[in-house]
Write an enzyme that holds these catalytic residues in place. Structure first.
Site, PDB file in Angstrom:
ATOM      1  N   HIS A  95      37.992 -13.969 105.953  1.00 25.81           N
ATOM      2  CA  HIS A  95      37.034 -13.509 106.966  1.00 25.81           C
ATOM      3  C   HIS A  95      36.993 -11.993 106.906  1.00 25.81           C
ATOM      4  O   HIS A  95      38.048 -11.345 106.845  1.00 25.81           O
ATOM      5  CB  HIS A  95      37.470 -13.991 108.357  1.00 25.81           C
ATOM      6  CG  HIS A  95      36.552 -13.567 109.443  1.00 25.81           C
ATOM      7  ND1 HIS A  95      35.348 -14.192 109.689  1.00 25.81           N
ATOM      8  CD2 HIS A  95      36.642 -12.552 110.336  1.00 25.81           C
ATOM      9  CE1 HIS A  95      34.737 -13.582 110.702  1.00 25.81           C
ATOM     10  NE2 HIS A  95      35.508 -12.593 111.121  1.00 25.81           N
ATOM     11  N   ASP A 132      37.389 -19.224 113.145  1.00 20.37           N
ATOM     12  CA  ASP A 132      38.047 -17.938 112.867  1.00 20.37           C
ATOM     13  C   ASP A 132      39.274 -17.699 113.746  1.00 20.37           C
ATOM     14  O   ASP A 132      39.632 -16.546 114.012  1.00 20.37           O
ATOM     15  CB  ASP A 132      37.038 -16.785 113.064  1.00 20.37           C
ATOM     16  CG  ASP A 132      35.771 -16.989 112.269  1.00 20.37           C
ATOM     17  OD1 ASP A 132      34.709 -16.553 112.727  1.00 20.37           O
ATOM     18  OD2 ASP A 132      35.846 -17.609 111.205  1.00 20.37           O
ATOM     19  N   VAL A 186      36.376  -5.048  98.319  1.00 17.97           N
ATOM     20  CA  VAL A 186      37.390  -4.708  97.299  1.00 17.97           C
ATOM     21  C   VAL A 186      38.751  -5.251  97.734  1.00 17.97           C
ATOM     22  O   VAL A 186      39.501  -5.826  96.934  1.00 17.97           O
ATOM     23  CB  VAL A 186      37.459  -3.187  97.079  1.00 17.97           C
ATOM     24  CG1 VAL A 186      38.661  -2.807  96.223  1.00 17.97           C
ATOM     25  CG2 VAL A 186      36.165  -2.674  96.471  1.00 17.97           C
ATOM     26  N   GLU A 195      39.229  -7.723  99.916  1.00 23.04           N
ATOM     27  CA  GLU A 195      39.173  -9.192  99.918  1.00 23.04           C
ATOM     28  C   GLU A 195      39.589  -9.740  98.554  1.00 23.04           C
ATOM     29  O   GLU A 195      40.376 -10.695  98.457  1.00 23.04           O
ATOM     30  CB  GLU A 195      37.755  -9.668 100.252  1.00 23.04           C
ATOM     31  CG  GLU A 195      37.314  -9.379 101.666  1.00 23.04           C
ATOM     32  CD  GLU A 195      35.937  -9.944 101.954  1.00 23.04           C
ATOM     33  OE1 GLU A 195      35.639 -11.064 101.496  1.00 23.04           O
ATOM     34  OE2 GLU A 195      35.156  -9.261 102.652  1.00 23.04           O
TER      35      GLU A 195
HETATM   36  N1  LIG Z   1      36.018 -25.342 111.985  1.00 19.94           N
HETATM   37  C1  LIG Z   1      35.925 -24.231 111.238  1.00 19.94           C
HETATM   38  N2  LIG Z   1      34.938 -24.128 110.319  1.00 19.94           N
HETATM   39  C2  LIG Z   1      34.837 -22.984 109.576  1.00 19.94           C
HETATM   40  C3  LIG Z   1      35.736 -21.904 109.765  1.00 19.94           C
HETATM   41  C4  LIG Z   1      36.777 -22.051 110.738  1.00 19.94           C
HETATM   42  O1  LIG Z   1      37.627 -21.139 110.920  1.00 19.94           O
HETATM   43  N3  LIG Z   1      36.843 -23.233 111.437  1.00 19.94           N
HETATM   44  N4  LIG Z   1      35.564 -20.717 109.047  1.00 19.94           N
HETATM   45  C5  LIG Z   1      34.165 -20.558 108.607  1.00 19.94           C
HETATM   46  C6  LIG Z   1      33.757 -19.353 107.873  1.00 19.94           C
HETATM   47  N5  LIG Z   1      32.936 -18.552 108.797  1.00 19.94           N
HETATM   48  C7  LIG Z   1      33.457 -17.305 109.044  1.00 19.94           C
HETATM   49  O2  LIG Z   1      34.489 -16.903 108.433  1.00 19.94           O
HETATM   50  C8  LIG Z   1      31.705 -19.022 109.373  1.00 19.94           C
HETATM   51  C9  LIG Z   1      30.864 -19.844 108.639  1.00 19.94           C
HETATM   52  C10 LIG Z   1      29.659 -20.308 109.202  1.00 19.94           C
HETATM   53  C11 LIG Z   1      29.283 -19.956 110.483  1.00 19.94           C
HETATM   54  C12 LIG Z   1      27.990 -20.494 111.047  1.00 19.94           C
HETATM   55  O3  LIG Z   1      27.562 -20.110 112.131  1.00 19.94           O
HETATM   56  N6  LIG Z   1      27.345 -21.441 110.287  1.00 19.94           N
HETATM   57  C13 LIG Z   1      26.101 -22.125 110.736  1.00 19.94           C
HETATM   58  C14 LIG Z   1      25.065 -22.167 109.625  1.00 19.94           C
HETATM   59  C15 LIG Z   1      24.876 -20.808 108.991  1.00 19.94           C
HETATM   60  C16 LIG Z   1      24.095 -20.980 107.671  1.00 19.94           C
HETATM   61  O4  LIG Z   1      23.983 -22.128 107.176  1.00 19.94           O
HETATM   62  O5  LIG Z   1      23.660 -19.929 107.152  1.00 19.94           O
HETATM   63  C17 LIG Z   1      26.409 -23.586 111.056  1.00 19.94           C
HETATM   64  O6  LIG Z   1      27.374 -24.141 110.455  1.00 19.94           O
HETATM   65  O7  LIG Z   1      25.613 -24.150 111.803  1.00 19.94           O
HETATM   66  C18 LIG Z   1      30.116 -19.118 111.227  1.00 19.94           C
HETATM   67  C19 LIG Z   1      31.322 -18.656 110.678  1.00 19.94           C
HETATM   68  C20 LIG Z   1      33.787 -21.760 107.757  1.00 19.94           C
HETATM   69  N7  LIG Z   1      33.840 -22.880 108.634  1.00 19.94           N
HETATM   70  N1  LIG Z   2      32.460 -15.952 108.092  1.00 15.22           N
HETATM   71  C1  LIG Z   2      32.664 -16.086 106.679  1.00 15.22           C
HETATM   72  C2  LIG Z   2      32.266 -14.810 105.999  1.00 15.22           C
HETATM   73  O1  LIG Z   2      31.546 -13.987 106.529  1.00 15.22           O
HETATM   74  N2  LIG Z   2      32.787 -14.664 104.772  1.00 15.22           N
HETATM   75  C3  LIG Z   2      32.443 -13.509 103.981  1.00 15.22           C
HETATM   76  O2  LIG Z   2      31.320 -13.803 103.162  1.00 15.22           O
HETATM   77  C4  LIG Z   2      31.386 -12.978 102.004  1.00 15.22           C
HETATM   78  C5  LIG Z   2      31.196 -13.882 100.819  1.00 15.22           C
HETATM   79  O3  LIG Z   2      31.056 -13.079  99.676  1.00 15.22           O
HETATM   80  P1  LIG Z   2      31.293 -13.752  98.249  1.00 15.22           P
HETATM   81  O4  LIG Z   2      30.416 -14.978  98.177  1.00 15.22           O
HETATM   82  O5  LIG Z   2      30.885 -12.660  97.307  1.00 15.22           O
HETATM   83  O6  LIG Z   2      32.757 -14.117  98.144  1.00 15.22           O
HETATM   84  C6  LIG Z   2      32.795 -12.338 101.989  1.00 15.22           C
HETATM   85  O7  LIG Z   2      32.720 -10.979 102.399  1.00 15.22           O
HETATM   86  C7  LIG Z   2      33.558 -13.151 103.014  1.00 15.22           C
HETATM   87  O8  LIG Z   2      34.577 -12.392 103.682  1.00 15.22           O
END
Ligand SMILES: Nc1nc2c(c(=O)[nH]1)N[C@@H](CN(C=O)c1ccc(C(=O)N[C@@H](CCC(=O)O)C(=O)O)cc1)CN2
Ligand SMILES: NCC(=O)N[C@@H]1O[C@H](COP(=O)([O-])[O-])[C@@H](O)[C@H]1O
Length: 205
Positions: A112, A148, A175, A177
């Site tokens: 994240h 998260d 970088v 990440e």
């Molecule tokens: N239950 C969990 N699911 C996910 C987590 C988590 O910690 N618990 N991490 C996420 C990653 N993420 C942020 O790091 C994140 C991914 C997606 C969304 C979101 O709002 N998605 C929408 C659709 C967005 C789209 O399709 O462009 C949705 O699912 O309706 C917020 C945060 C991965 N999953």
């Molecule tokens: N909430 C999830 C989120 O924001 N993740 C972020 O999406 C990018 C994906 O880049 P990548 O496809 O080049 O790895 C990364 O910066 C990651 O931390």
């Protein structure tokens, strides 16, 4: 020496973190082997980049399923079929239901782009700038149902410059990440970092 834990990377976009994990896993003795890249978006640029490396890929368009649960059952079946032991979310942009999280809890991690618990959700770099942060960064955490909010495995910090815009800050964080995610995956795959009673515990492997 074993080939390492069979690991899948889940993506939705360009896949730069996927590439850094693939590169790290090529090192002799790395405790994970990346054996599958799966995306909820068939048009994800990362899928083409994964195919160029020769790794197996799977595209499951989440919009082709009647609901979130049906999509996740198909994703779970693909992971089980591939003999996956660990799952890395790397820009995977779907919120996972408690059903899927329970199936993989303790074996699923995410990166994240913020220093959690600061700035959950999206627009993390904008949030950091709006908050006037002097440091920012990224977090690798175990995935739990609450978004998260999973136990933190590793973090990396970067300075925030006075003239930063979100893109410049995002690039500096990315970088880090690419450095910290492979390190965190190695900790989990080796058994040094484990999810225990809701916390990330570090053990001598
Ligand atoms: N239950 C969990 N699911 C996910 C987590 C988590 O910690 N618990 N991490 C996420 C990653 N993420 C942020 O790091 C994140 C991914 C997606 C969304 C979101 O709002 N998605 C929408 C659709 C967005 C789209 O399709 O462009 C949705 O699912 O309706 C917020 C945060 C991965 N999953
Ligand atoms: N909430 C999830 C989120 O924001 N993740 C972020 O999406 C990018 C994906 O880049 P990548 O496809 O080049 O790895 C990364 O910066 C990651 O931390």
């Amino acid at each position: 020496m074993s080939a390492g834990k069979r690991t899948a990377i889940l993506i939705s976009g360009r896949g730069s973190n996927m590439l850094s994990l693939l590169e790290a896993a090529r090192a002799p003795g790395y405790p994970a082997q990346i054996t599958l890249v799966l995306s909820n978006r068939p048009d994800a640029a990362g899928l083409a980049r994964a195919r160029e490396t020769g790794i197996a890929t799977c595209a499951l368009d989440h919009k082709a399923f009647p609901d979130r649960e049906a999509f996740e059952q198909a994703m779970d079946a693909a992971l089980v079929e591939a003999g996956i032991e660990l799952v890395c979310l790397a820009g995977f942009m779907r919120v996972l239901t408690p059903w899927f999280v329970r199936r993989w809890e303790g074996r699923m991690i995410n990166i994240h782009p913020s220093l959690l618990p600061l700035f959950r959700g999206t627009r993390t770099h904008e949030q950091a700038l709006e908050a006037g942060m002097r440091v920012h960064g990224c977090t690798v955490h175990f995935v739990v149902s609450e978004l998260d909010a999973g136990p933190i495995i590793a973090q990396a910090c970067v300075p925030v410059h006075p003239d930063d815009d979100p893109a410049a800050l995002a690039a500096r964080v990315l970088v880090e990440e690419h450095r910290v995610y492979p390190q965190a995956l190695a900790e989990v795959a080796s058994g040094r970092a484990v999810l225990h009673e809701g916390r990330c515990v570090f053990r001598d492997a």
